[in-house]
Design a protein around this motif. Sequence first.
Motif, PDB file in Angstrom:
ATOM      1  N   TYR A   1       0.870  -1.161  -0.001  1.00 47.90           N
ATOM      2  CA  TYR A   1       0.086  -0.105  -0.063  1.00 47.90           C
ATOM      3  C   TYR A   1       0.830   1.190  -0.132  1.00 47.90           C
ATOM      4  O   TYR A   1       1.636   1.391   0.806  1.00 47.90           O
ATOM      5  CB  TYR A   1      -0.870  -0.113   1.248  1.00 47.90           C
ATOM      6  CG  TYR A   1      -1.912  -1.120   1.343  1.00 47.90           C
ATOM      7  CD1 TYR A   1      -3.157  -0.929   0.632  1.00 47.90           C
ATOM      8  CD2 TYR A   1      -1.490  -2.099   2.153  1.00 47.90           C
ATOM      9  CE1 TYR A   1      -4.005  -2.192   0.980  1.00 47.90           C
ATOM     10  CE2 TYR A   1      -2.465  -3.269   2.378  1.00 47.90           C
ATOM     11  CZ  TYR A   1      -3.604  -3.011   1.749  1.00 47.90           C
ATOM     12  OH  TYR A   1      -4.592  -4.200   1.856  1.00 47.90           O
TER      13      TYR A   1
ATOM     14  N   ALA B   1       2.662  -5.114   2.645  1.00 42.19           N
ATOM     15  CA  ALA B   1       1.815  -5.762   3.723  1.00 42.19           C
ATOM     16  C   ALA B   1       1.721  -7.083   3.522  1.00 42.19           C
ATOM     17  O   ALA B   1       1.594  -7.780   4.559  1.00 42.19           O
ATOM     18  CB  ALA B   1       0.420  -5.302   3.146  1.00 42.19           C
TER      19      ALA B   1
ATOM     20  N   ASN C   1      -4.171  -9.703  14.060  1.00 45.11           N
ATOM     21  CA  ASN C   1      -4.659  -8.539  13.209  1.00 45.11           C
ATOM     22  C   ASN C   1      -3.463  -7.677  12.509  1.00 45.11           C
ATOM     23  O   ASN C   1      -2.579  -7.772  13.190  1.00 45.11           O
ATOM     24  CB  ASN C   1      -5.223  -7.367  14.484  1.00 45.11           C
ATOM     25  CG  ASN C   1      -6.622  -7.971  15.229  1.00 45.11           C
ATOM     26  OD1 ASN C   1      -6.487  -7.620  16.337  1.00 45.11           O
ATOM     27  ND2 ASN C   1      -7.266  -8.311  14.367  1.00 45.11           N
TER      28      ASN C   1
ATOM     29  N   LYS D   1      -4.492 -10.838   6.080  1.00 46.20           N
ATOM     30  CA  LYS D   1      -5.598 -11.770   5.810  1.00 46.20           C
ATOM     31  C   LYS D   1      -6.232 -11.037   4.603  1.00 46.20           C
ATOM     32  O   LYS D   1      -6.611 -11.392   3.617  1.00 46.20           O
ATOM     33  CB  LYS D   1      -6.525 -12.002   6.769  1.00 46.20           C
ATOM     34  CG  LYS D   1      -5.675 -12.957   7.997  1.00 46.20           C
ATOM     35  CD  LYS D   1      -6.346 -13.545   9.050  1.00 46.20           C
ATOM     36  CE  LYS D   1      -6.978 -12.198  10.042  1.00 46.20           C
ATOM     37  NZ  LYS D   1      -6.086 -11.282  10.644  1.00 46.20           N
ATOM     38  N   SER D   2      -6.963  -9.637   5.201  1.00 46.29           N
ATOM     39  CA  SER D   2      -7.779  -8.979   4.131  1.00 46.29           C
ATOM     40  C   SER D   2      -7.024  -8.606   3.037  1.00 46.29           C
ATOM     41  O   SER D   2      -7.653  -8.613   1.889  1.00 46.29           O
ATOM     42  CB  SER D   2      -8.412  -7.699   4.595  1.00 46.29           C
ATOM     43  OG  SER D   2      -9.026  -8.051   6.009  1.00 46.29           O
TER      44      SER D   2
ATOM     45  N   HIS E   1     -11.038 -15.374  13.776  1.00 44.26           N
ATOM     46  CA  HIS E   1     -10.232 -15.424  15.079  1.00 44.26           C
ATOM     47  C   HIS E   1     -10.705 -16.338  16.012  1.00 44.26           C
ATOM     48  O   HIS E   1     -10.292 -16.547  16.985  1.00 44.26           O
ATOM     49  CB  HIS E   1     -10.479 -14.057  15.556  1.00 44.26           C
ATOM     50  CG  HIS E   1      -9.837 -12.762  14.842  1.00 44.26           C
ATOM     51  ND1 HIS E   1      -8.371 -12.895  14.636  1.00 44.26           N
ATOM     52  CD2 HIS E   1     -10.258 -11.987  13.894  1.00 44.26           C
ATOM     53  CE1 HIS E   1      -7.798 -11.917  13.850  1.00 44.26           C
ATOM     54  NE2 HIS E   1      -9.016 -11.309  13.448  1.00 44.26           N
TER      55      HIS E   1
HETATM   56  N1  LIG Z   1      -5.725   0.584   2.510  1.00 43.52           N
HETATM   57  C1  LIG Z   1      -4.561   0.391   3.253  1.00 43.52           C
HETATM   58  N2  LIG Z   1      -3.734   1.468   2.897  1.00 43.52           N
HETATM   59  C2  LIG Z   1      -2.605   1.505   3.773  1.00 43.52           C
HETATM   60  N3  LIG Z   1      -2.048   0.354   4.394  1.00 43.52           N
HETATM   61  C3  LIG Z   1      -3.201  -0.498   4.756  1.00 43.52           C
HETATM   62  C4  LIG Z   1      -4.362  -0.733   4.097  1.00 43.52           C
HETATM   63  N4  LIG Z   1      -5.151  -1.783   4.172  1.00 43.52           N
HETATM   64  C5  LIG Z   1      -4.323  -2.429   5.219  1.00 43.52           C
HETATM   65  N5  LIG Z   1      -3.007  -1.743   5.229  1.00 43.52           N
HETATM   66  C6  LIG Z   1      -2.238  -2.230   6.158  1.00 43.52           C
HETATM   67  O1  LIG Z   1      -1.678  -3.594   5.554  1.00 43.52           O
HETATM   68  C7  LIG Z   1      -1.202  -4.284   6.793  1.00 43.52           C
HETATM   69  C8  LIG Z   1      -2.218  -5.772   6.450  1.00 43.52           C
HETATM   70  O2  LIG Z   1      -3.518  -5.281   6.814  1.00 43.52           O
HETATM   71  P1  LIG Z   1      -4.819  -6.565   6.559  1.00 43.52           P
HETATM   72  O3  LIG Z   1      -6.016  -5.583   6.749  1.00 43.52           O
HETATM   73  O4  LIG Z   1      -4.544  -7.091   5.399  1.00 43.52           O
HETATM   74  O5  LIG Z   1      -4.771  -7.253   7.893  1.00 43.52           O
HETATM   75  P2  LIG Z   1      -5.625  -8.180   8.499  1.00 43.52           P
HETATM   76  O6  LIG Z   1      -4.964  -9.781   8.736  1.00 43.52           O
HETATM   77  O7  LIG Z   1      -6.901  -8.369   7.430  1.00 43.52           O
HETATM   78  O8  LIG Z   1      -6.111  -7.787   9.870  1.00 43.52           O
HETATM   79  P3  LIG Z   1      -7.593  -7.856  10.602  1.00 43.52           P
HETATM   80  O9  LIG Z   1      -7.386  -9.162  11.469  1.00 43.52           O
HETATM   81  O10 LIG Z   1      -7.270  -6.589  11.968  1.00 43.52           O
HETATM   82  O11 LIG Z   1      -8.479  -7.763   9.850  1.00 43.52           O
HETATM   83  C9  LIG Z   1      -1.576  -3.870   8.333  1.00 43.52           C
HETATM   84  O12 LIG Z   1      -0.194  -3.383   8.397  1.00 43.52           O
HETATM   85  C10 LIG Z   1      -2.442  -2.599   7.685  1.00 43.52           C
HETATM   86  O13 LIG Z   1      -2.329  -1.271   8.484  1.00 43.52           O
END
Ligand SMILES: Nc1ncnc2c1ncn2[C@@H]1O[C@H](COP(=O)(O)OP(=O)(O)OP(=O)(O)O)[C@@H](O)[C@H]1O
Length: 259
Positions: free
Chosen positions: A15, A20, A40, A44-45, A198
């Motif tokens: 990003y 990421a 977190n 994953k997302s 989770h």
């Molecule tokens: N739109 C974005 N812009 C900048 N950084 C992002 C963006 N979306 C996610 N990130 C960063 O990318 C990394 C991975 O985020 P992601 O949302 O994929 O994690 P996750 O495992 O889904 O978390 P959670 O369990 O909290 O949903 C994190 O450090 C997050 O801050």
Amino acid sequence: MKSISIDVENLTVAYHGKVALHGASLQIQAGSISGLVGMNGSGKSTLFKAIMGFLKPVTGRVLINGLPIKTVQKKSLVAYVPQSEEVDWNFPVSVHDVVMMGRYGYMNILRIPSANDQRVVRESLERVQMWSMRDRQIGELSGGQKKRAFLARALAQKGRVLLLDEPFTGVDIKTEKAMIDLLLELREEGHTILISTHDLASITTFCDQVVLINRTILAYGDTSKVFTEENLSRTFGGSLGDLSLSKSQIIRGNKSESD
Ligand SMILES: Nc1ncnc2c1ncn2[C@@H]1O[C@H](COP(=O)(O)OP(=O)(O)OP(=O)(O)O)[C@@H](O)[C@H]1O
């Protein structure tokens, strides 16, 4: 229904230049349920969005049944249920409207639903026990009802791959069990399912495979081989005690009603 596999090869996603997810590789077997597990912020997302083709990878690629996502999406083969935070709940649409959106890929530019579209929407809402709430505005739903409405949209799309980003968050234990039963039914019908959660205690009750993630894929494969104490410690950087998870839940899963 012919089942579909997912291959992620050396995927790096950033990003605004900040990485990421790096060098992520995994294979999801056709017709299986895979649990995506990580802390977190572990990516994953980001992985879901990259599989959907919403994020352009810096390196690597995603293949759905050997084909690039862009080719596959034209056939509405992959359905995605985003995290609740990604949805604008103030948007003035009814539950029925949201589920009908799952049919857009089958409609022409005028988007006039056919009798078949109406039938599929009804069946999808009935499958998640939401037909009686079809006229509610989405913003008026409880957390669990919101999740079920978006699961119904994915069902209405008739995708053969379902990507579910934390569908159990904010869902009570009875609804979670009903959703797991539905996922098991969908697997029997041939769907390939990747689900982030989770709720570690329920993983062994319904996931054939587990994918462990922390900015890259740490391990993936059969739940019986991968969902181990050592791997979970690596994923979460702690002990089982920190995870409120007993050894028996890792080996065979024993979530009870009273949990
Ligand atoms: N739109 C974005 N812009 C900048 N950084 C992002 C963006 N979306 C996610 N990130 C960063 O990318 C990394 C991975 O985020 P992601 O949302 O994929 O994690 P996750 O495992 O889904 O978390 P959670 O369990 O909290 O949903 C994190 O450090 C997050 O801050």
